[in-house]
Design an enzyme around this catalytic site. Structure first.
Site, mmCIF file in Angstrom:
data_model
loop_
_atom_site.group_PDB
_atom_site.id
_atom_site.type_symbol
_atom_site.label_atom_id
_atom_site.label_comp_id
_atom_site.label_asym_id
_atom_site.label_seq_id
_atom_site.Cartn_x
_atom_site.Cartn_y
_atom_site.Cartn_z
ATOM 1 N N LYS A 59 -4.958 -8.656 12.105
ATOM 2 C CA LYS A 59 -4.980 -7.218 11.861
ATOM 3 C C LYS A 59 -6.401 -6.800 11.493
ATOM 4 C CE LYS A 59 -2.924 -3.690 8.911
ATOM 5 N NZ LYS A 59 -1.916 -3.440 7.872
ATOM 6 N N TYR A 106 5.262 3.899 18.845
ATOM 7 C CA TYR A 106 5.889 5.194 18.557
ATOM 8 C C TYR A 106 6.394 5.864 19.833
ATOM 9 C CZ TYR A 106 3.445 4.206 14.245
ATOM 10 O OH TYR A 106 3.001 3.573 13.101
ATOM 11 N N ARG A 119 -10.356 -1.159 3.394
ATOM 12 C CA ARG A 119 -9.586 -2.403 3.477
ATOM 13 C C ARG A 119 -10.386 -3.557 4.092
ATOM 14 N NH1 ARG A 119 -4.984 0.206 2.027
ATOM 15 N NH2 ARG A 119 -3.794 1.512 3.456
ATOM 16 N N ARG A 167 -1.758 6.661 7.875
ATOM 17 C CA ARG A 167 -1.939 6.798 6.423
ATOM 18 C C ARG A 167 -1.446 8.150 5.947
ATOM 19 N NH1 ARG A 167 -7.465 3.205 5.992
ATOM 20 N NH2 ARG A 167 -6.435 1.303 6.727
ATOM 21 N N LYS A 169 -3.081 -6.374 16.054
ATOM 22 C CA LYS A 169 -3.053 -4.949 15.719
ATOM 23 C C LYS A 169 -4.454 -4.465 15.399
ATOM 24 C CE LYS A 169 -1.183 -2.077 12.150
ATOM 25 N NZ LYS A 169 -0.766 -2.044 10.783
ATOM 26 N N GLU A 210 -6.951 -17.153 12.051
ATOM 27 C CA GLU A 210 -5.925 -16.386 11.321
ATOM 28 C C GLU A 210 -4.532 -16.707 11.871
ATOM 29 O OE1 GLU A 210 -5.560 -14.493 8.825
ATOM 30 O OE2 GLU A 210 -7.483 -13.673 8.247
ATOM 31 N N CYS A 242 0.800 -1.242 0.000
ATOM 32 C CA CYS A 242 0.000 0.000 0.000
ATOM 33 C C CYS A 242 0.827 1.284 0.000
ATOM 34 C CB CYS A 242 -0.978 0.003 1.170
ATOM 35 S SG CYS A 242 -0.208 -0.198 2.777
HETATM 36 C C1 PBG Z 1 0.240 -1.215 5.947
HETATM 37 C C2 PBG Z 1 0.237 -0.888 7.400
HETATM 38 C C3 PBG Z 1 -0.660 -0.078 8.111
HETATM 39 C C4 PBG Z 1 -0.169 0.000 9.402
HETATM 40 C C5 PBG Z 1 0.976 -0.781 9.459
HETATM 41 N N1 PBG Z 1 1.200 -1.329 8.216
HETATM 42 C C6 PBG Z 1 -1.845 0.678 7.668
HETATM 43 C C7 PBG Z 1 -3.021 0.006 7.121
HETATM 44 O O1 PBG Z 1 -3.114 -1.225 7.049
HETATM 45 O O2 PBG Z 1 -3.910 0.742 6.705
HETATM 46 C C8 PBG Z 1 -0.767 0.802 10.534
HETATM 47 C C9 PBG Z 1 0.195 1.298 11.540
HETATM 48 C C10 PBG Z 1 -0.286 2.420 12.393
HETATM 49 O O3 PBG Z 1 -1.446 2.858 12.316
HETATM 50 O O4 PBG Z 1 0.530 2.882 13.194
HETATM 51 N N2 PBG Z 1 -0.609 -2.220 5.563
HETATM 52 ZN ZN ZN Z 2 -0.823 -2.277 3.318
#
Ligand code: PBG
Ligand code: ZN
Length: 324
Positions: free
Chosen positions: A195, A313, A217, A205, A248, A233, A122
């Site tokens: 996730k 973070y 998504r 994003r 996550k 999963e 992405c």
């Molecule tokens: C990419 C990805 C995302 C995050 C980590 N890898 C965004 C998404 O899936 O939209 C999110 C990390 C964050 O929000 O700190 N696929």
């Molecule tokens: Zn992605």
């Protein structure tokens, strides 16, 4: 035994006793720090919704990586913002792609720090989805080959571990097979196994410039309402060869983390995502909460729920607070 024979406050009465009976600990060794590497030079641009977090060009990523290592944090997790994007995310698996160059720079200049890479499409596709688009949706099986190539090129550039985050079915197996074929059977895969399709990714994003240009998504990330599905999963990723499994976002999904801890023996990671960070930072900036106290309490909650690894973070701040 109940009151008055039992008095819970007896062992809570002073700091030494509390220290002796504390059930959960947090260490700098538990942390992973995410970073955003941007094409170009001299770039250090703060993400407006994530104070203290930047898009940075490679020389600045290297400088911050040294700081991270010197704080005792074992690993960084890298995301890339390429010079240009296209429909098949070519930069993701280019030997001279943004991430590949960043990995080489860190491995050369910052020994003693593990480099983990986010494996997804992405950040590299012009449509912002995590795979190849066919008939208006992400096509699972044609995406697998690209993800495997992406993971391989990260490892060839020196990545110590890869972390697929796309949520395609079968990607852990595809990546494992590709890495093994090329002699990289010692490189672990940390799978974003569970996730959820989450509003908490909003600030990320902006940071990764990866907002989908149409739709959302939900056809590949999980429904927040589902709990049993998380076990399936995770089980399938473990079957395919995942070495570490991740849940996550973090805080809204502690029940899932605990379910996985009870069910599986593998190391468990949790991703304390961008929106969770922004909420804490926003409230702390206004003086509404005590940032250090709230962040450390959140980290202990992850550990208590069963996490071994916390991607956050806040990692640099936590390392400083723990070292006080
Ligand atoms: C990419 C990805 C995302 C995050 C980590 N890898 C965004 C998404 O899936 O939209 C999110 C990390 C964050 O929000 O700190 N696929
Ligand atoms: Zn992605």
């Amino acid at each position: 035994m109940f009151f008055p024979q039992f008095r819970a406050r007896r062992i809570r009465g002073n700091g030494i006793f509390r220290r002796m009976v504390s059930e959960t600990t947090l260490s700098v060794n538990d942390l992973v720090y995410p970073m955003f590497s941007a094409f170009g030079t001299g770039i250090k641009k703060e993400i407006s919704s994530m104070p203290g977090i930047y898009q940075q060009s490679i020389e600045n990523i290297v400088a911050e990586s040294k700081e991270v290592r010197d704080l005792g944090i074992p690993a960084v997790l890298l995301f890339g913002i390429p010079e240009s994007k296209d429909s098949v995310g070519s930069d993701a698996y280019s030997d001279t792609g943004i991430i590949q160059e960043t990995i080489r720079a860190i491995k050369k200049d910052v020994p003693g720090l593990a480099v983990i890479t986010d494996v997804c499409m992405c950040e590299y596709t012009d449509h912002g989805h995590c795979g190849i688009i066919k008939d208006g949706d992400v096509d699972n099986d044609s995406t697998l080959e690209l993800l495997a190539r992406e993971a391989l090129s990260h490892v060839q550039a020196g990545a110590d571990m890869v972390a697929p985050s796309d949520m395609m079915d079968g990607r852990v197996g595809a990546i494992r097979e590709k890495l093994d074929e090329h002699g990289y059977d010692a490189i672990p895969i940390m799978s974003y196994a569970v996730k959820y399709a989450s509003g908490y990714y909003g600030p990320f994003r902006e940071a990764a410039e990866s907002t989908p240009q149409f739709g959302d998504r939900r056809s590949y990330q999980m429904d927040p309402a589902n709990r049993r599905e998380a076990l399936r999963e995770a089980a399938s990723d473990i079957e395919e060869g995942a070495d570490i499994i991740m849940v996550k976002p973090g805080l809204p999904y502690l029940d899932i983390l605990r379910d996985l801890r009870n069910e599986f023996e593998l190391p468990l990671a949790v991703y304390n995502v961008s929106g969770e960070y922004s909420m804490v930072k926003g409230a702390a900036e206004r003086g509404w909460i005590d940032e250090e106290r709230v962040v450390l309490e959140t980290m202990i909650a992850f550990k208590r729920a069963g996490a071994d690894i916390i991607i956050t973070y806040h990692a640099k701040d936590i390392a400083k607070w723990l070292g006080k």
